[in-house]
Design an enzyme around this catalytic site. Structure first.
Site, PDB file in Angstrom:
ATOM      1  N   HIS A  74       0.840  -1.220   0.000  1.00 21.30           N
ATOM      2  CA  HIS A  74       0.000   0.000   0.000  1.00 21.30           C
ATOM      3  C   HIS A  74       0.862   1.251   0.000  1.00 21.30           C
ATOM      4  O   HIS A  74       1.078   1.833   1.044  1.00 21.30           O
ATOM      5  CB  HIS A  74      -0.903   0.008   1.225  1.00 21.30           C
ATOM      6  CG  HIS A  74      -2.025   0.997   1.153  1.00 21.30           C
ATOM      7  ND1 HIS A  74      -1.938   2.272   1.661  1.00 21.30           N
ATOM      8  CD2 HIS A  74      -3.261   0.898   0.618  1.00 21.30           C
ATOM      9  CE1 HIS A  74      -3.090   2.905   1.468  1.00 21.30           C
ATOM     10  NE2 HIS A  74      -3.911   2.089   0.836  1.00 21.30           N
ATOM     11  N   ILE A  75       1.245   1.741  -0.905  1.00 25.22           N
ATOM     12  CA  ILE A  75       1.363   1.539  -2.338  1.00 25.22           C
ATOM     13  C   ILE A  75       2.868   1.402  -2.600  1.00 25.22           C
ATOM     14  O   ILE A  75       3.613   2.283  -2.182  1.00 25.22           O
ATOM     15  CB  ILE A  75       0.805   2.765  -3.098  1.00 25.22           C
ATOM     16  CG1 ILE A  75      -0.607   3.103  -2.687  1.00 25.22           C
ATOM     17  CG2 ILE A  75       1.024   2.668  -4.579  1.00 25.22           C
ATOM     18  CD1 ILE A  75      -1.719   2.158  -3.093  1.00 25.22           C
TER      19      ILE A  75
END
Length: 159
Positions: free
Chosen positions: A65-66
């Site tokens: 993420h991310i």
């Protein structure tokens, strides 16, 4: 000859205003990777607590993420605020050892990203506690004094 007398004063109870991570572990059931409060830096019994979370690149959620721009998920920011709220609730009279679960979140907004290296400062205030079962709290999370997230949270005793 000088006589010195000491006035007897009644000892006032010491109110604990900070909690270490070890003390938080005694109050809350959350464990890695969901223990999201590193310290309580200010506590007013029955009213509010201020907690901190040191956000590092080693957090288990960052690889997914991310990957190209690591961001702390908003739901985990809210969970961090909720855990600060849990410290308030477990310190209320008769609530030691009780577990409060999330019952709802309202008016939640995310204002800035939380990234590795940030120190998240969460201030949570108890708005109401009804029938020793349902609590409502207002929380905000800041990084470097800037508002990152805010919202209202509801909790219910989980039997």
């Amino acid at each position: 000859m000088t006589i010195v007398t000491e006035a007897l004063t009644e000892l006032e109870p010491v109110i604990k205003t900070t909690f270490t991570v070890e003390e938080i572990r005694q109050l809350l059931p959350h464990r890695y990777p969901f223990a999201l409060v590193d310290r309580i830096i200010d506590y007013v019994p029955g009213q509010k607590a201020v907690g901190l979370k040191n956000v590092t690149i080693n957090e288990p959620f960052f690889p997914g993420h991310i990957p190209s721009r690591p961001l702390m998920p908003g739901v985990l920011i809210v969970e961090s605020m909720a855990q600060v709220g849990g410290v308030i609730l477990t310190q209320l009279p008769g609530m030691k050892g009780k577990f409060f679960a999330f019952a709802g979140i309202d008016k939640t907004r995310f204002r800035r990203p939380v990234v590795p290296g940030d120190q998240l400062i969460m201030t949570v205030e108890l708005l109401s506690f009804k029938m020793n079962k349902i609590a409502k709290m207002q929380g905000e999370a800041r990084v470097d004094g800037q508002l990152a997230a805010q919202g209202e949270m509801m909790f219910s005793i989980f039997d």
